[in-house]
Design an enzyme around this catalytic site. Sequence first.
Site, mmCIF file in Angstrom:
data_model
loop_
_atom_site.group_PDB
_atom_site.id
_atom_site.type_symbol
_atom_site.label_atom_id
_atom_site.label_comp_id
_atom_site.label_asym_id
_atom_site.label_seq_id
_atom_site.Cartn_x
_atom_site.Cartn_y
_atom_site.Cartn_z
ATOM 1 N N HIS A 39 0.806 -1.231 0.000
ATOM 2 C CA HIS A 39 0.000 0.000 0.000
ATOM 3 C C HIS A 39 0.836 1.277 0.000
ATOM 4 O O HIS A 39 0.352 2.344 0.339
ATOM 5 C CB HIS A 39 -0.991 0.001 1.172
ATOM 6 C CG HIS A 39 -2.075 -1.026 1.004
ATOM 7 N ND1 HIS A 39 -3.341 -0.694 0.581
ATOM 8 C CD2 HIS A 39 -2.070 -2.373 1.153
ATOM 9 C CE1 HIS A 39 -4.069 -1.811 0.513
ATOM 10 N NE2 HIS A 39 -3.314 -2.839 0.851
ATOM 11 N N GLY A 126 -8.458 -12.683 -8.031
ATOM 12 C CA GLY A 126 -8.633 -12.319 -6.613
ATOM 13 C C GLY A 126 -7.592 -12.932 -5.707
ATOM 14 O O GLY A 126 -7.790 -13.063 -4.509
ATOM 15 N N GLY A 128 -4.359 -11.854 -5.477
ATOM 16 C CA GLY A 128 -3.288 -10.924 -5.093
ATOM 17 C C GLY A 128 -2.101 -10.950 -6.043
ATOM 18 O O GLY A 128 -1.064 -10.366 -5.750
ATOM 19 N N SER A 130 -2.484 -9.996 -9.226
ATOM 20 C CA SER A 130 -2.837 -8.979 -10.204
ATOM 21 C C SER A 130 -3.165 -9.495 -11.608
ATOM 22 O O SER A 130 -2.591 -9.056 -12.607
ATOM 23 C CB SER A 130 -1.743 -7.910 -10.282
ATOM 24 O OG SER A 130 -2.357 -6.704 -10.632
ATOM 25 N N SER A 132 -5.695 -8.623 -12.891
ATOM 26 C CA SER A 132 -6.311 -7.448 -13.513
ATOM 27 C C SER A 132 -5.277 -6.622 -14.281
ATOM 28 O O SER A 132 -5.504 -6.267 -15.438
ATOM 29 C CB SER A 132 -7.011 -6.594 -12.462
ATOM 30 O OG SER A 132 -6.161 -6.384 -11.366
ATOM 31 N N GLU A 164 -8.608 1.080 -14.408
ATOM 32 C CA GLU A 164 -9.032 0.479 -13.145
ATOM 33 C C GLU A 164 -9.743 1.523 -12.264
ATOM 34 O O GLU A 164 -10.725 1.232 -11.594
ATOM 35 C CB GLU A 164 -7.812 -0.104 -12.433
ATOM 36 C CG GLU A 164 -8.172 -1.084 -11.381
ATOM 37 C CD GLU A 164 -7.237 -2.287 -11.315
ATOM 38 O OE1 GLU A 164 -6.588 -2.642 -12.325
ATOM 39 O OE2 GLU A 164 -7.153 -2.876 -10.244
ATOM 40 N N ASP A 176 1.237 -2.346 -9.924
ATOM 41 C CA ASP A 176 0.927 -3.594 -10.627
ATOM 42 C C ASP A 176 1.196 -3.464 -12.117
ATOM 43 O O ASP A 176 1.857 -4.307 -12.730
ATOM 44 C CB ASP A 176 -0.542 -3.987 -10.417
ATOM 45 C CG ASP A 176 -0.858 -4.231 -8.957
ATOM 46 O OD1 ASP A 176 0.089 -4.334 -8.155
ATOM 47 O OD2 ASP A 176 -2.054 -4.307 -8.621
HETATM 48 C C1 GLA Z 1 -3.281 -3.747 -5.180
HETATM 49 C C2 GLA Z 1 -3.177 -2.449 -5.983
HETATM 50 C C3 GLA Z 1 -1.753 -1.895 -5.967
HETATM 51 C C4 GLA Z 1 -1.188 -1.819 -4.551
HETATM 52 C C5 GLA Z 1 -1.444 -3.126 -3.803
HETATM 53 C C6 GLA Z 1 -1.071 -3.037 -2.333
HETATM 54 O O1 GLA Z 1 -2.557 -4.755 -5.796
HETATM 55 O O2 GLA Z 1 -3.594 -2.656 -7.303
HETATM 56 O O3 GLA Z 1 -1.716 -0.648 -6.601
HETATM 57 O O4 GLA Z 1 -1.697 -0.719 -3.866
HETATM 58 O O5 GLA Z 1 -2.787 -3.541 -3.868
HETATM 59 O O6 GLA Z 1 0.292 -2.931 -2.182
#
Ligand code: GLA
Length: 392
Positions: A39, A126, A128, A130, A132, A164, A176
């Site tokens: 984050h 979903g 983690g 990515s 997406s 997004e 990401d």
């Molecule tokens: C998701 C978001 C990223 C980042 C992470 C947390 O993957 O897409 O931009 O903020 O959470 O580190």
Amino acid sequence: MKPADLKGNVKKDQTAFIEAFSPELVVHSPGRINFIGGHTDYNNGLVLPTAINQKIHLYFRKNSSNNQCSVTSIGFDEVLKIDLHSVKKSNKQWENYILGVVQGLQKRNNAITGFDCIIDSQLPIGSGISSSAALECGMAYGLNQLFDLGISTLDMIKLSRDAEHEFVGTKCGIMDQFAVMISKKEHVVLLDCESVSYSLIPMNLKPYKLLLLNTNVSHNLATSEYNTRRSECEAAVEFIQKYYPEVNSLRNAENHMIYDLKNKMDETLYKRSHFIVNENARVQKAADALRTEDLNTFGDMLYQSHHGLSTLYEVSCPELDFLVEFSKNNEHILGSRMMGGGFGGCTINIIHEDAIEDYINKVSMAYEQEFSLNLSPIVVEPDGGTTHKTNQ
Ligand code: GLA
């Protein structure tokens, strides 16, 4: 066979279908891991991600229409029809990643005409890692290539992130999309999200490997709480600025400022800022440790990061905390933490290669006993970013 004919039959004969589709261009777009820097990206901070050797494959060809397109998702067994003259939001999330990117590209260069695309993904949704960003960047990269749009890599990264924000509604940072596009095999990316500058650090973990443990839960708080965290950080900056006007993001805040303000500040905002300021320092320390091949310090930073994400930033969940705690009893694991937005998804574990099999058995059994859920292990390697192959 047209993509639309595929509906209902996709899973039966995928290879034949793709062959019959006869793509002009094949794009491979990877998922990503993030070693540390949870984050911090939307707080202008530091992150340490890389792309992985698990990908989405996108097959493209132009069609003879000016404005009609079809995008077939093999995983969802669905076909998205797009009219390029009126690209607008859909009520299906996977479609919005694509529509958002198409509109972002059109705003920069309106040279896209009819195309067909097939999407085949190896990335769990979903989790983690990515899927997406892999989809957005794969789409942007593919259409840029197919129609020779001349859009720069950085611009594709930004428009994918904006898709997004605007089409999906997650106010994500830039990490990401950046990792998906820029990564290099056997390296990690130390990205400074303030200047959007980066360096590539060679990754030599031997004899350790990267094990992802997918909790197979994705609590529905993920999007709303993610956006809430972002607003809380903005509110924290606004508050800190009253006393330290030079602070324009949590990246520029320092520990002594946060401590000074502890009793004046709302407790939640204090916790969020305390975490982000220290997480940035941990990313720097982890990157230094990687450069000197000090894997113990590197692993320790991951544990500290998870502790902060769970207790101060409050984006973990019982399943993730259980897995990280469980890993602490295993001497062959150097570090573990949750990855991505939180509230589910994967943990990343740095584990000795000889211990992987035994650990997977033990942790899967314990996880099932605790939550009556299956755990999905995935061993991954740092890999290069989105790339393509032409068939002509
Ligand atoms: C998701 C978001 C990223 C980042 C992470 C947390 O993957 O897409 O931009 O903020 O959470 O580190």
